[in-house]
Design an enzyme around this catalytic site. Sequence first.
Site, PDB file in Angstrom:
ATOM      1  N   GLY A  59       0.780  -1.244   0.000  1.00 46.18           N
ATOM      2  CA  GLY A  59       0.000   0.000   0.000  1.00 46.18           C
ATOM      3  C   GLY A  59       0.804   1.282   0.000  1.00 46.18           C
ATOM      4  O   GLY A  59       0.319   2.315   0.447  1.00 46.18           O
TER       5      GLY A  59
ATOM      6  N   GLU B  27       6.131   5.639  -9.705  1.00 43.16           N
ATOM      7  CA  GLU B  27       4.715   5.558  -9.305  1.00 43.16           C
ATOM      8  C   GLU B  27       4.370   6.645  -8.295  1.00 43.16           C
ATOM      9  O   GLU B  27       3.359   7.338  -8.424  1.00 43.16           O
ATOM     10  CB  GLU B  27       4.421   4.179  -8.709  1.00 43.16           C
ATOM     11  CG  GLU B  27       4.526   3.080  -9.747  1.00 43.16           C
ATOM     12  CD  GLU B  27       4.164   1.705  -9.212  1.00 43.16           C
ATOM     13  OE1 GLU B  27       3.737   0.870 -10.013  1.00 43.16           O
ATOM     14  OE2 GLU B  27       4.320   1.462  -8.004  1.00 43.16           O
TER      15      GLU B  27
ATOM     16  N   ASN C 123       1.583   3.018  -2.635  1.00 44.31           N
ATOM     17  CA  ASN C 123       0.875   3.947  -3.540  1.00 44.31           C
ATOM     18  C   ASN C 123      -0.403   4.469  -2.898  1.00 44.31           C
ATOM     19  O   ASN C 123      -0.742   5.648  -3.049  1.00 44.31           O
ATOM     20  CB  ASN C 123       0.545   3.253  -4.866  1.00 44.31           C
ATOM     21  CG  ASN C 123       1.745   3.192  -5.775  1.00 44.31           C
ATOM     22  OD1 ASN C 123       2.153   4.207  -6.324  1.00 44.31           O
ATOM     23  ND2 ASN C 123       2.336   2.017  -5.900  1.00 44.31           N
TER      24      ASN C 123
ATOM     25  N   HIS D 203       0.135   0.005 -13.537  1.00 46.26           N
ATOM     26  CA  HIS D 203       0.830  -1.258 -13.812  1.00 46.26           C
ATOM     27  C   HIS D 203       2.335  -0.987 -13.803  1.00 46.26           C
ATOM     28  O   HIS D 203       2.784   0.000 -14.398  1.00 46.26           O
ATOM     29  CB  HIS D 203       0.378  -1.810 -15.168  1.00 46.26           C
ATOM     30  CG  HIS D 203       0.960  -3.147 -15.457  1.00 46.26           C
ATOM     31  ND1 HIS D 203       0.482  -4.304 -14.877  1.00 46.26           N
ATOM     32  CD2 HIS D 203       2.004  -3.517 -16.229  1.00 46.26           C
ATOM     33  CE1 HIS D 203       1.202  -5.325 -15.283  1.00 46.26           C
ATOM     34  NE2 HIS D 203       2.132  -4.878 -16.112  1.00 46.26           N
TER      35      HIS D 203
ATOM     36  N   LEU E 255      -5.256  -7.079  -7.042  1.00 47.98           N
ATOM     37  CA  LEU E 255      -4.956  -8.182  -7.958  1.00 47.98           C
ATOM     38  C   LEU E 255      -6.161  -8.836  -8.621  1.00 47.98           C
ATOM     39  O   LEU E 255      -6.016  -9.496  -9.640  1.00 47.98           O
ATOM     40  CB  LEU E 255      -4.138  -9.256  -7.224  1.00 47.98           C
ATOM     41  CG  LEU E 255      -2.801  -8.764  -6.665  1.00 47.98           C
ATOM     42  CD1 LEU E 255      -2.007  -9.926  -6.093  1.00 47.98           C
ATOM     43  CD2 LEU E 255      -1.984  -8.055  -7.731  1.00 47.98           C
TER      44      LEU E 255
HETATM   45  C1  GRF Z   1       2.709  -1.305  -7.689  1.00 47.06           C
HETATM   46  O1  GRF Z   1       3.940  -1.587  -8.232  1.00 47.06           O
HETATM   47  C2  GRF Z   1       1.665  -1.192  -8.762  1.00 47.06           C
HETATM   48  O2  GRF Z   1       2.175  -0.840 -10.005  1.00 47.06           O
HETATM   49  C3  GRF Z   1       1.098  -2.576  -8.858  1.00 47.06           C
HETATM   50  O3  GRF Z   1       1.129  -3.062  -7.555  1.00 47.06           O
HETATM   51  C4  GRF Z   1       2.180  -2.438  -6.839  1.00 47.06           C
HETATM   52  C5  GRF Z   1       1.636  -1.961  -5.541  1.00 47.06           C
HETATM   53  O4  GRF Z   1       2.652  -1.463  -4.743  1.00 47.06           O
HETATM   54  N1  GRF Z   1      -0.215  -2.591  -9.473  1.00 47.06           N
HETATM   55  P1  GRF Z   1       2.311  -0.817  -3.340  1.00 47.06           P
HETATM   56  O5  GRF Z   1       1.490  -1.839  -2.565  1.00 47.06           O
HETATM   57  O6  GRF Z   1       1.532   0.424  -3.610  1.00 47.06           O
HETATM   58  O7  GRF Z   1       3.620  -0.532  -2.693  1.00 47.06           O
END
Ligand code: GRF
Length: 281
Positions: A106, A268, A108, A198, A179
Amino acid sequence: MFSRLKEKWGVNWLQFTLIFTTFALGGSTCGYLGRKVLGLTQLEKGPLYFLLYLVLVTLLWPLCVLLVSIPFGQFPFFKNYLVRMWRRMGQKKKPTKIAVFASGNGSNAEVLIKHFAAGKNARVSLLVCNNPQAGVLAKADRLGVPVLLMGRERFLSGDAYLPELQAAGIDFIVLAGFLWKVPPALVRAFPQKIVNIHPALLPKFGGKGMYGARVHAAVLAAGEAESGITIHWVNEHYDEGATIFQASCPIVAGETPDSLAAKVHVLEHAHFAPTVESLLD
Ligand code: GRF
């Protein structure tokens, strides 16, 4: 800037050009008409003339763009555009309520929550998660964001938790490390309002089973010179919705899935939240 507008309006380049032409021709037509009408009054060019010109142009502009849009085949777009504009003028805009779907660490989700907490006209008001062990849950708790924990069956083949999302007043959905495939019922309920990030440059290295370290391992195994991130609209197929934004990073000698994941995370964290913000009304 043009690409952002094109994505926001959800149109292709041809339609974007026609819309732009309509704006330009509609604008100059209403300027021309405004001057003609004022010409009939014999008024001298001065403050009153310019004030009246401004009022006339404001009143004539919607009519002119609507008329010009007809031969360009863009009447439905401009009708919606003006209705939304008038609605927005008539009411104080409520902050957009964003639901972030995340099932992992989490990082992001955390960046998104903090970004929209700071004086923006949008909030992350719900964290949706399918994994009771996920690190994102503690982050949501610490940042004061309510959590909706989902079960597989109800999400994928039941009502997709639509009643809860609607009750929470969710306007926009951001997938940040989620997912499961988004079921058609949810895509239909949130048209052009679900985005995903992604960790690679789609259309390569996407699709079912392509997530986390597997993506980075596949990129390295393919001998790519660069990787990066793709932010895209979500449709009913994994990683296939239209691309909104991409950014890349080079792959250097001795790169590992972990070192590549770290570089991708930097991209990201820098680009996801501002890109989402640019998509909100
Ligand atoms: C990220 O790399 C995103 O691109 C992918 O899942 C990952 C999540 O990372 N869809 P986090 O849990 O936000 O660290």
